[in-house]
Design an enzyme around this catalytic site. Structure first.
Site, mmCIF file in Angstrom:
data_model
loop_
_atom_site.group_PDB
_atom_site.id
_atom_site.type_symbol
_atom_site.label_atom_id
_atom_site.label_comp_id
_atom_site.label_asym_id
_atom_site.label_seq_id
_atom_site.Cartn_x
_atom_site.Cartn_y
_atom_site.Cartn_z
ATOM 1 N N ASN A 143 0.831 -1.219 0.000
ATOM 2 C CA ASN A 143 0.000 0.000 0.000
ATOM 3 C C ASN A 143 0.850 1.247 0.000
ATOM 4 O O ASN A 143 0.602 2.188 0.743
ATOM 5 C CB ASN A 143 -0.917 0.018 1.218
ATOM 6 C CG ASN A 143 -1.612 -1.300 1.386
ATOM 7 O OD1 ASN A 143 -2.098 -1.869 0.425
ATOM 8 N ND2 ASN A 143 -1.623 -1.813 2.598
ATOM 9 N N CYS A 144 1.877 1.232 -0.866
ATOM 10 C CA CYS A 144 2.891 2.255 -0.699
ATOM 11 C C CYS A 144 2.541 3.572 -1.364
ATOM 12 O O CYS A 144 1.891 3.616 -2.383
ATOM 13 C CB CYS A 144 4.209 1.737 -1.238
ATOM 14 S SG CYS A 144 4.001 0.841 -2.749
ATOM 15 N N ALA A 145 2.994 4.658 -0.743
ATOM 16 C CA ALA A 145 3.010 6.021 -1.286
ATOM 17 C C ALA A 145 1.613 6.593 -1.533
ATOM 18 O O ALA A 145 0.619 6.040 -1.127
ATOM 19 C CB ALA A 145 3.858 6.085 -2.532
ATOM 20 N N LYS B 189 0.402 5.119 -6.125
ATOM 21 C CA LYS B 189 0.869 3.875 -5.517
ATOM 22 C C LYS B 189 0.552 2.711 -6.448
ATOM 23 O O LYS B 189 -0.493 2.674 -7.078
ATOM 24 C CB LYS B 189 0.266 3.677 -4.133
ATOM 25 C CG LYS B 189 -1.211 3.350 -4.103
ATOM 26 C CD LYS B 189 -1.621 2.715 -2.768
ATOM 27 C CE LYS B 189 -1.990 3.673 -1.691
ATOM 28 N NZ LYS B 189 -2.490 3.057 -0.467
#
Lengths: 349, 430
Positions: B243-245, B250
């Protein structure tokens, strides 16, 4: 469709006052069109009529820009037009300067759309600012017949609030803004096409020319640390509990200052992370690791410097627009200098 | 080696049912059964299953991840190999069935700021592929007192589990479309398309901590050097999103499963280029890590004898440093490179849109300015926690207005400026 009433600004030459020998004449206002202004209704299909014309000598304008702005703004305000047209000024620098500055002022101060035209190297283009549309013109007045209809067409769109097309469609010079649009193909397909062209040595156009950044010269060193007031500050979003000023987690709209007077360290729970760009768990556990108050107090006791500033500046530096960041940095610096601070430990994340 | 096969079953409706099954293009979801399995995780207290269909007046927020339901028919057992305890860590082999048109969307109490919004209609729906999906939304409530890292892990695994369980419904169903993705040895690739330029795709994956992590075969990419993959591997569950950025850019797990750069390179493979494979390259924060990763990436690309590289960014800000560094290294070796990114040019579009630059980066695809401000209309139903909108990336105090409309940046809309180029948004100078 409603007729568009416009005020037209031109120089002494197009205003039929005279040539270079008359460049010192102060501005005058004439009801109705002057010179080629009379062709504007026909060129705009009857849509635009010239309510007033302002004529001013180029030298006067360039040497009295402030005064000119005040006078012209007042005349425009009185006429309450739908549109302000300036020039076109082609390659004429003094004329272009007046056109650019006046268009910017009329738009921002009176909220009336403005349009002008000039050559890209004309200093007026830069002075017009990014809110003003400047139609690309050649450097000589022979280009009038081509440029004027483009100015009128785009001017109508601005008044009507109709969508404005890309620079090459409408004929205007880049305003230095980037706008989201829908492409015919998805990004991945465009990337493959661009790579094939690049590998084949064919011409291609990048979608994002590399930005250029300003360089900031480092400040001079602190000459006498023993008597200096030192501050700590951060873009790491360390804020009092509950983020009272609601600094955004991303693209912050503000910077804030908070007191650390009398505090030995930032207690867990009293301060927290508002930054959306890094794992906040460790800094929520010990906020001093992003804003090192504990260490700064230690050095203060050891008399490494005279005094720690009583407040710290903070914002969130997470995909924050560079223009905003520049402003926050300048404002923080000014506030710290005003507080007598000579040096800052500014931590980044 | 045999081709890897993706079999897509078109799903055009989703309903709750007493049994999870597919009938006439409709996915029926046994919500109670699914919820029960997900609650076997002792860190999860409760899971509500909600449905959100294209065109409905529904808003989902805060969205953590989006996953496409799939199942392995052959060539392995796990939809997401290496993630759970089953010792199956191969991907991109055999046959995988895809419930095309369905997504699992995870939501629930906010873990951290990088969670996004999906609107099923109105202006917001124009910005996201996920607005056009039949979404099975998991509203996941963790047990009390769970730490942020544990909370993130629990919701991530619940989403993957749900996608695997729903995917099982497709195992016996007739498929609508079959895609064959070639698996070739390097000597074979080099011999079969001698006249064509050799291309490597370098795919950044962020590995920077909570809500900035990615997983390669279940291993946190923080512990990885660049990993070489076949095109089919990338698209078969080997990459999982932590679940990045920011939500707009993302890479959700769905994006990895449907990597459009891999798809579009495969379309040209054997015709105009020779697609050698994918180098999945972690991005970390420290400069030494950036130099380490880029040096390794350069080594592998050079080793493969590539003529050209597509290099896609993951996230924004510091990954642009990796982007520019690797671009510079590749171009100096004469390896032609195209960057795929998005930009943050401010709400007025007047700021420089990247955090780093290099003169060598003369070929860049941009997927839009994430700072664009939009007003999203009120929705009749919100799944999740609407008050989060003021706090998530792209929101600000007052983003959620009293009438339920939302004033925010598209940075908060899931996938709106996706840096794999899944959408067709771009930015032009005006």
């Amino acid at each position: 469709m409603k007729t568009i009433r416009a005020v037209h600004y031109i120089n002494q030459f197009f205003g039929q006052v005279g040539g270079e020998d008359m460049a010192n004449v102060p501005p005058k206002v004439v009801e109705g069109p002057v010179g080629f202004g009379a062709t504007i209704p026909a060129l705009s299909g009857g849509r635009i009529e010239i309510a007033r014309t302002v004529v001013c000598g180029d030298n006067y304008a360039a040497e009295n820009l402030e005064e000119l702005q005040k006078t012209v703004l007042e005349w425009v305000r009185e006429a309450a037009p739908d549109l302000f047209i300036a020039g076109p000024a082609f390659g004429a620098g003094r004329y272009g300067t007046a056109c650019g500055v006046l268009c910017g002022a009329v738009q921002t101060k009176l909220g009336i759309p403005a349009i002008t035209g000039m050559h890209p190297v004309n200093p007026g283009y830069e002075l017009a600012g990014r809110d003003v549309y400047v139609i690309r013109a050649k450097d000589s007045a022979q280009d009038l017949r081509r440029v004027l209809p483009l100015m009128l067409a785009l001017g109508q769109k601005l008044v009507d609030g109709a969508p404005v097309g890309r620079p090459e469609e409408e004929g205007y010079l880049l305003r230095g803004v980037r706008v989201n649009v829908r492409a015919p193909k998805r990004g991945s397909a465009r990337a493959v096409e661009m790579l094939l062209k690049k590998m084949a040595g064919e011409s291609f156009e990048t979608e994002l020319p590399m930005p250029t950044y300003d360089r900031v010269a480092p400040a001079r060193q602190v000459l006498d640390m023993a008597s200096a007031v030192i501050a700590i500050g951060t873009e790491g979003g360390i804020v009092p509990r509950g983020n009272p000023d609601r600094i955004e987690a991303h693209n912050a709209s503000k910077w804030c200052r908070y007191s650390i007077e009398g505090l030995e360290r930032l207690q867990k729970g009293d301060f927290e992370v508002a930054h959306g760009g890094y794992d906040p768990v460790a800094a929520n556990e010990d906020p001093n690791r992003v804003l090192p108050l504990d260490g700064a107090r230690m050095l203060e006791k050891e008399k490494a410097f005279a005094k720690l500033n009583d407040w710290y500046p903070v914002t969130v530096g997470n995909v924050t627009a560079v223009r905003s960041a520049e402003r926050y940095g300048r404002e923080m610096g000014e506030a710290l200098i005003a507080a007598g601070v000579e040096g800052v430990i500014l931590t980044s994340t | 080696m045999e081709d890897f096969i993706l079999r897509r079953i078109r799903i055009s409706q989703v309903e709750l049912g007493s049994k999870t099954e597919i009938k006439d293009g409709c996915l029926f979801v046994d919500a109670e059964g699914l919820s029960r399995v997900l609650c076997e995780d002792k860190q999860i207290r409760r899971v509500d299953i909600r449905l959100a269909r294209p065109g409905e007046s529904v808003r989902i927020v805060p969205v953590k991840d989006v996953i496409e339901p799939r199942a392995k028919v052959s060539g392995g057992r796990e939809t997401f190999p290496g993630v759970f305890s089953d010792p199956d860590v191969s991907a991109g082999e055999g046959i995988t069935v895809v419930l095309d048109g369905v997504c699992v969307v995870t939501t629930g109490k906010m873990v951290n700021f990088q969670e996004g919004l999906v609107d099923m209609s109105g202006l917001g729906a124009e910005f996201s592929t996920f607005s056009r999906k039949y979404n099975v939304v998991l509203v996941i409530e963790p047990v009390e007192g769970l730490g942020k890292h544990e909370h993130e892990r629990a919701v991530r695994l619940a989403g993957l589990k749900a996608a695997s369980i729903l995917g099982e419904a497709g195992r016996e169903v007739r498929w609508d479309e079959e895609t064959r993705i070639p698996r070739r040895t390097l000597p074979d690739l080099l011999e079969s398309h001698t006249g064509l330029p050799r291309v490597v795709y370098v795919c950044q994956v962020i590995a920077e901590g909570l809500l900035h992590d990615s997983y390669i075969y279940g291993l946190n990419a923080q512990g990885c050097l660049p990993v070489w993959m076949l095109p089919g591997e990338v698209m078969d569950g080997s990459l999982v999103s932590g679940n990045c950025a920011a939500p707009c850019h993302k890479h959700s797990t769905y994006h990895h499963q449907n990597n459009p750069i891999v798809e579009d390179l495969l379309k040209e493979h054997g015709k105009t280029l020779n697609f050698l494979g994918v180098l999945v390259t972690p991005v970390k924060t420290a400069l030494v890590e950036k130099v380490r990763m880029c040096t390794q990436a350069l080594k592998m690309v050079r080793l493969m004898g590539a003529h050209g590289v597509i290099l896609s960014e993951d996230g924004g800000g510091n990954p642009e440093n990796d982007l520019m560094l690797l671009d510079r290294l590749l171009e100096k070796e004469g390896i032609r490179t195209v960057l795929v990114t998005d930009e943050y040019a401010g709400s007025d579009g007047a700021s420089p849109g990247l955090a780093d630059s290099t003169p060598e980066a003369d070929a860049v695809v941009t997927n839009g300015n994430g700072n664009q401000r939009v007003i999203l209309p009120p929705m009749a139903t919100t799944i999740g926690y609407p008050e989060c909108i003021d706090r998530i990336t792209g929101g600000h105090a007052g983003s959620l207005r009293p009438d339920g409309s939302v004033d925010m940046e598209i940075a908060g809309i899931m996938g709106s400026t996706n840096e794999l180029g899944l959408e067709n948004l771009m930015t032009v100078a005006m």
